[in-house]
Scaffold this motif. Structure first.
Motif, PDB file in Angstrom:
ATOM      1  N   ASN A  91       0.806  -1.224   0.000  1.00 25.68           N
ATOM      2  CA  ASN A  91       0.000   0.000   0.000  1.00 25.68           C
ATOM      3  C   ASN A  91       0.840   1.275   0.000  1.00 25.68           C
ATOM      4  O   ASN A  91       0.404   2.313   0.461  1.00 25.68           O
ATOM      5  CB  ASN A  91      -0.957   0.015   1.200  1.00 25.68           C
ATOM      6  N   TRP A  92       2.098   1.193  -0.478  1.00 21.51           N
ATOM      7  CA  TRP A  92       2.914   2.403  -0.605  1.00 21.51           C
ATOM      8  C   TRP A  92       2.403   3.187  -1.813  1.00 21.51           C
ATOM      9  O   TRP A  92       2.385   2.682  -2.927  1.00 21.51           O
ATOM     10  CB  TRP A  92       4.384   2.045  -0.788  1.00 21.51           C
ATOM     11  N   SER A  93       2.015   4.412  -1.590  1.00 19.91           N
ATOM     12  CA  SER A  93       1.453   5.246  -2.648  1.00 19.91           C
ATOM     13  C   SER A  93       2.566   5.983  -3.387  1.00 19.91           C
ATOM     14  O   SER A  93       2.928   7.112  -3.035  1.00 19.91           O
ATOM     15  CB  SER A  93       0.452   6.245  -2.054  1.00 19.91           C
ATOM     16  N   PHE A  94       3.113   5.347  -4.420  1.00 21.85           N
ATOM     17  CA  PHE A  94       4.229   5.952  -5.141  1.00 21.85           C
ATOM     18  C   PHE A  94       3.823   7.263  -5.819  1.00 21.85           C
ATOM     19  O   PHE A  94       4.627   8.196  -5.926  1.00 21.85           O
ATOM     20  CB  PHE A  94       4.768   4.972  -6.181  1.00 21.85           C
ATOM     21  N   SER A  95       2.577   7.332  -6.301  1.00 28.01           N
ATOM     22  CA  SER A  95       2.144   8.542  -7.009  1.00 28.01           C
ATOM     23  C   SER A  95       2.186   9.774  -6.113  1.00 28.01           C
ATOM     24  O   SER A  95       2.356  10.900  -6.589  1.00 28.01           O
ATOM     25  CB  SER A  95       0.721   8.342  -7.545  1.00 28.01           C
ATOM     26  N   THR A  96       2.062   9.569  -4.795  1.00 25.20           N
ATOM     27  CA  THR A  96       2.101  10.694  -3.856  1.00 25.20           C
ATOM     28  C   THR A  96       3.451  11.388  -3.883  1.00 25.20           C
ATOM     29  O   THR A  96       3.544  12.604  -3.640  1.00 25.20           O
ATOM     30  CB  THR A  96       1.816  10.200  -2.424  1.00 25.20           C
ATOM     31  N   PHE A  99       6.536  14.014  -7.116  1.00 24.79           N
ATOM     32  CA  PHE A  99       7.128  15.357  -7.164  1.00 24.79           C
ATOM     33  C   PHE A  99       8.546  15.405  -6.598  1.00 24.79           C
ATOM     34  O   PHE A  99       9.271  16.382  -6.799  1.00 24.79           O
ATOM     35  CB  PHE A  99       6.226  16.350  -6.418  1.00 24.79           C
ATOM     36  N   THR A 100       8.969  14.348  -5.891  1.00 20.16           N
ATOM     37  CA  THR A 100      10.321  14.329  -5.322  1.00 20.16           C
ATOM     38  C   THR A 100      11.368  13.812  -6.305  1.00 20.16           C
ATOM     39  O   THR A 100      12.563  13.942  -6.050  1.00 20.16           O
ATOM     40  CB  THR A 100      10.370  13.452  -4.052  1.00 20.16           C
ATOM     41  N   MET A 101      10.928  13.231  -7.422  1.00 19.69           N
ATOM     42  CA  MET A 101      11.868  12.634  -8.366  1.00 19.69           C
ATOM     43  C   MET A 101      12.898  13.624  -8.911  1.00 19.69           C
ATOM     44  O   MET A 101      14.075  13.270  -9.073  1.00 19.69           O
ATOM     45  CB  MET A 101      11.103  11.975  -9.521  1.00 19.69           C
ATOM     46  N   PRO A 102      12.515  14.868  -9.219  1.00 25.39           N
ATOM     47  CA  PRO A 102      13.539  15.806  -9.710  1.00 25.39           C
ATOM     48  C   PRO A 102      14.684  16.035  -8.726  1.00 25.39           C
ATOM     49  O   PRO A 102      15.823  16.284  -9.145  1.00 25.39           O
ATOM     50  CB  PRO A 102      12.742  17.103  -9.940  1.00 25.39           C
ATOM     51  N   PHE A 103      14.397  15.963  -7.424  1.00 30.15           N
ATOM     52  CA  PHE A 103      15.475  16.157  -6.455  1.00 30.15           C
ATOM     53  C   PHE A 103      16.466  14.991  -6.517  1.00 30.15           C
ATOM     54  O   PHE A 103      17.684  15.195  -6.420  1.00 30.15           O
ATOM     55  CB  PHE A 103      14.910  16.277  -5.038  1.00 30.15           C
ATOM     56  N   TRP A 104      15.956  13.779  -6.679  1.00 35.97           N
ATOM     57  CA  TRP A 104      16.838  12.621  -6.848  1.00 35.97           C
ATOM     58  C   TRP A 104      17.632  12.745  -8.152  1.00 35.97           C
ATOM     59  O   TRP A 104      18.804  12.356  -8.217  1.00 35.97           O
ATOM     60  CB  TRP A 104      16.024  11.328  -6.836  1.00 35.97           C
ATOM     61  N   LEU A 105      16.985  13.290  -9.188  1.00 32.95           N
ATOM     62  CA  LEU A 105      17.680  13.504 -10.460  1.00 32.95           C
ATOM     63  C   LEU A 105      18.824  14.505 -10.280  1.00 32.95           C
ATOM     64  O   LEU A 105      19.920  14.313 -10.829  1.00 32.95           O
ATOM     65  CB  LEU A 105      16.693  14.023 -11.507  1.00 32.95           C
ATOM     66  N   PHE A 106      18.584  15.550  -9.502  1.00 31.92           N
ATOM     67  CA  PHE A 106      19.632  16.526  -9.183  1.00 31.92           C
ATOM     68  C   PHE A 106      20.827  15.843  -8.527  1.00 31.92           C
ATOM     69  O   PHE A 106      21.988  16.099  -8.889  1.00 31.92           O
ATOM     70  CB  PHE A 106      19.035  17.606  -8.269  1.00 31.92           C
ATOM     71  N   ARG A 420       2.981  23.191  -5.913  1.00 27.57           N
ATOM     72  CA  ARG A 420       1.675  22.696  -6.362  1.00 27.57           C
ATOM     73  C   ARG A 420       1.070  21.744  -5.344  1.00 27.57           C
ATOM     74  O   ARG A 420      -0.136  21.780  -5.080  1.00 27.57           O
ATOM     75  CB  ARG A 420       1.811  22.007  -7.720  1.00 27.57           C
ATOM     76  N   LYS A 421       1.909  20.896  -4.750  1.00 29.91           N
ATOM     77  CA  LYS A 421       1.442  19.977  -3.708  1.00 29.91           C
ATOM     78  C   LYS A 421       0.903  20.749  -2.505  1.00 29.91           C
ATOM     79  O   LYS A 421      -0.136  20.410  -1.937  1.00 29.91           O
ATOM     80  CB  LYS A 421       2.586  19.062  -3.264  1.00 29.91           C
ATOM     81  N   ILE A 422       1.642  21.776  -2.110  1.00 33.92           N
ATOM     82  CA  ILE A 422       1.239  22.575  -0.946  1.00 33.92           C
ATOM     83  C   ILE A 422      -0.098  23.260  -1.212  1.00 33.92           C
ATOM     84  O   ILE A 422      -1.007  23.239  -0.377  1.00 33.92           O
ATOM     85  CB  ILE A 422       2.322  23.623  -0.624  1.00 33.92           C
ATOM     86  N   GLY A 465       5.993  16.473   4.541  1.00 30.42           N
ATOM     87  CA  GLY A 465       5.398  15.165   4.828  1.00 30.42           C
ATOM     88  C   GLY A 465       4.014  15.304   5.437  1.00 30.42           C
ATOM     89  O   GLY A 465       3.085  14.568   5.087  1.00 30.42           O
ATOM     90  N   PHE A 466       3.849  16.253   6.382  1.00 30.03           N
ATOM     91  CA  PHE A 466       2.532  16.504   6.979  1.00 30.03           C
ATOM     92  C   PHE A 466       1.523  16.901   5.903  1.00 30.03           C
ATOM     93  O   PHE A 466       0.364  16.482   5.921  1.00 30.03           O
ATOM     94  CB  PHE A 466       2.611  17.628   8.018  1.00 30.03           C
ATOM     95  N   ILE A 467       1.966  17.722   4.957  1.00 31.61           N
ATOM     96  CA  ILE A 467       1.088  18.207   3.900  1.00 31.61           C
ATOM     97  C   ILE A 467       0.522  17.050   3.069  1.00 31.61           C
ATOM     98  O   ILE A 467      -0.610  17.105   2.591  1.00 31.61           O
ATOM     99  CB  ILE A 467       1.868  19.187   2.986  1.00 31.61           C
ATOM    100  N   LEU A 468       1.325  15.994   2.914  1.00 29.51           N
ATOM    101  CA  LEU A 468       0.912  14.876   2.075  1.00 29.51           C
ATOM    102  C   LEU A 468      -0.156  13.995   2.703  1.00 29.51           C
ATOM    103  O   LEU A 468      -0.799  13.203   2.022  1.00 29.51           O
ATOM    104  CB  LEU A 468       2.137  13.998   1.725  1.00 29.51           C
ATOM    105  N   GLN A 469      -0.336  14.110   4.007  1.00 33.21           N
ATOM    106  CA  GLN A 469      -1.306  13.263   4.689  1.00 33.21           C
ATOM    107  C   GLN A 469      -2.723  13.785   4.483  1.00 33.21           C
ATOM    108  O   GLN A 469      -3.017  14.954   4.737  1.00 33.21           O
ATOM    109  CB  GLN A 469      -0.979  13.182   6.180  1.00 33.21           C
ATOM    110  N   LYS A 470      -3.576  12.907   4.032  1.00 33.09           N
ATOM    111  CA  LYS A 470      -4.962  13.284   3.738  1.00 33.09           C
ATOM    112  C   LYS A 470      -5.880  13.076   4.947  1.00 33.09           C
ATOM    113  O   LYS A 470      -6.884  13.765   5.099  1.00 33.09           O
ATOM    114  CB  LYS A 470      -5.497  12.465   2.558  1.00 33.09           C
TER     115      LYS A 470
END
Length: 476
Positions: A91-96, A99-106, A420-422, A465-470
């Motif tokens: 149940n790991w929500s990868f789609s959530t 938006f962090t992928m660009p930082f890993w790309l950096f 956008r997430k915020i 992380g708090f922002i991501l919690q629904k």
């Protein structure tokens, strides 16, 4: 087990305090092992202890070397533990977290460029740790089942801890760094301008100021939400503001002053404006000036024999004018000349010179003024005639030089996606605060390597992380 879970926070705090009082590395190692055991007992409390550990990490490390990597180990094992739990439950929500992928790309671009430049594996790993260890908190907080009461428990406990740090800093200021500090810190050869500043448990006035600025926001949330103890919270904010002024951190005051203004305009929250102005005014009158007066008296009484004093010097006057002079001299000819010769402007000009020759992917991590170059030699310093232990104190030029346009674009994309997430989170005032925290980071990046500041990033990534919690109700 239930008893340990119930009293997890006091036990974890003791795990930090006991090794600090018993300065043998073995006690630090044992305390770290005990803290890690709470991964299977109470993960929330283990996250909380990070808000105590990182703001005072330099002091803990100085008192007991066994605590040096306690925070890193806690974060890594928490991340791996949650990752395994989510994979088992599928149940790991990868789609959530797209938006962090660009930082890993950096980070990937910086790593590839570093290998091409000839940087060793160890310096690269050192810098990746500096960038990513607190970044993992975004995922950890995002996956923990937090409740509103957990957040306010964190806020209350960290406010008490902040009060302790402020009182410690004021004692440092009054007694001119002669008591309640490790002997090595007392022996630091600071300039007269820096000696007047409070360094605190962070061992850095700018880092300490960033932490105190965030705590002022947090104290407002507590003040507005609590039915009791409002006066105590406001008194704490006065103490925090007065201590913040004594750090004389221009960059931080500019960054968070702008963030506070945007927060008021965004939320149309007049009560925050009144709260802030009240804390500022009273902090100036009840903390800043009295501490300066006390510090000057102690300094005068300690200035024996008489010939140690400069003729015509007035310590009280010098201290009182320090805050205004710190800002008024920012663009003076003398400061601009010094900055161009060996300061921040020198770093920017040198960075532009290097960037022009490596515009696409840069020279790589651990090559130009980051934390890794303070511990490992950079392969480009000899070529560009850069002195050892140069630190950029400018996140933008560091990113451009080390990762080029591609890395800079990746970080910019991460920032835009985070915004956008915020905005889409629907968490009201807390979302506005997180957005303003991001704005403060963007402004502070002109003056500091903000991505390497563990004290700031622990809080910022946790807020994301708090922002991501629904499920959690943060909206007013």
């Amino acid at each position: 087990m239930k008893l340990l879970e119930k009293h997890a926070i006091p036990i974890l705090i003791l795990c930090l305090l006991v090794p600090a009082a018993v300065p043998y590395p073995i006690t630090g190692y044992l305390a770290t092992v005990l803290m890690l055991a709470f991964i299977v007992i109470n993960k929330k409390s283990l996250v909380f202890i990070l808000f105590i550990y990182f703001p005072a990490r330099p002091l803990f490390m100085e008192l007991n070397g066994g605590l040096t990597y306690s925070g890193d180990l806690i974060i890594v094992l928490l991340f791996l533990s949650l990752l395994m739990e989510r994979f088992k439950k599928k149940n790991w929500s990868f789609s959530t977290y797209h938006f962090t992928m660009p930082f890993w790309l950096f980070c990937l671009i910086g790593t590839m460029a570093a290998l091409i430049t000839g940087v060793g594996i160890l310096p690269i790993l050192f810098e990746l740790r500096a960038l990513l260890i607190t970044f993992l908190l975004l995922y950890i907080i995002g996956e923990l089942n937090l409740e509103r009461k957990d957040i306010f428990l964190f806020l209350k406990a960290t406010l008490v801890f902040t009060i302790i740090l402020c009182l410690h800093g004021l004692i440092e200021k009054i007694f001119s760094r002669t008591i309640l500090l490790p002997h090595e810190w007392e022996m630091w050869n600071l300039s007269s301008a820096n000696r007047m500043r409070i360094y605190g448990a962070s061992a850095n006035p700018n880092v300490f100021a960033l932490y105190l600025s965030i705590q002022l926001f947090f104290s407002f949330f507590l003040y507005r939400s609590l039915k009791k103890s409002k006066v105590l919270v406001f008194l704490a904010s006065i103490l925090i503001f007065g201590t913040l002024l004594l750090t004389y951190s221009r960059g931080t005051m500019i960054a968070f002053g702008l963030a506070a203004l945007i927060f008021v305009l965004w939320t149309k929250n007049k009560s925050f404006l009144i709260y802030s102005l009240g804390a500022f005014g009273l902090g100036l009158l009840l903390v800043y000036y009295p501490v300066i007066f006390a510090s000057s008296k102690v300094e005068l009484s300690a200035a024996v024999p008489l010939d140690n004093l400069m003729i015509g010097s007035n310590p009280t006057s010098d201290h009182e004018q320090a805050l205004s002079s710190r800002f008024s001299e920012m663009f003076s000819d003398k400061i601009l000349h010094q900055s161009t010769e060996w300061g921040r402007l020198y770093v920017v000009f040198k960075g532009v010179e290097i960037f022009k020759e490596h515009p696409v992917i840069g020279t790589g991590l651990a090559t130009f003024g980051d934390s890794a170059t303070l511990s490992f030699p950079s392969p480009i310093y000899g070529e560009y005639k850069i002195g050892e232990r140069m630190y950029t104190d400018n996140q933008y030029i560091q990113i451009l030089v080390q990762t080029g346009l591609l890395g800079f674009g990746a970080v910019l994309t991460f920032i835009l996606l985070a915004c956008r997430k915020i905005k889409a989170s629907g968490h009201g005032t807390f979302a506005a605060f997180t957005g303003c925290l991001l704005l403060a980071a963007l402004t502070a990046g002109l003056f500091y390597n903000i991505l390497e500041d563990k004290t700031f990033t622990v809080i910022f990534y946790s807020c994301l992380g708090f922002i991501l919690q629904k499920d959690i109700i943060l909206k007013d």
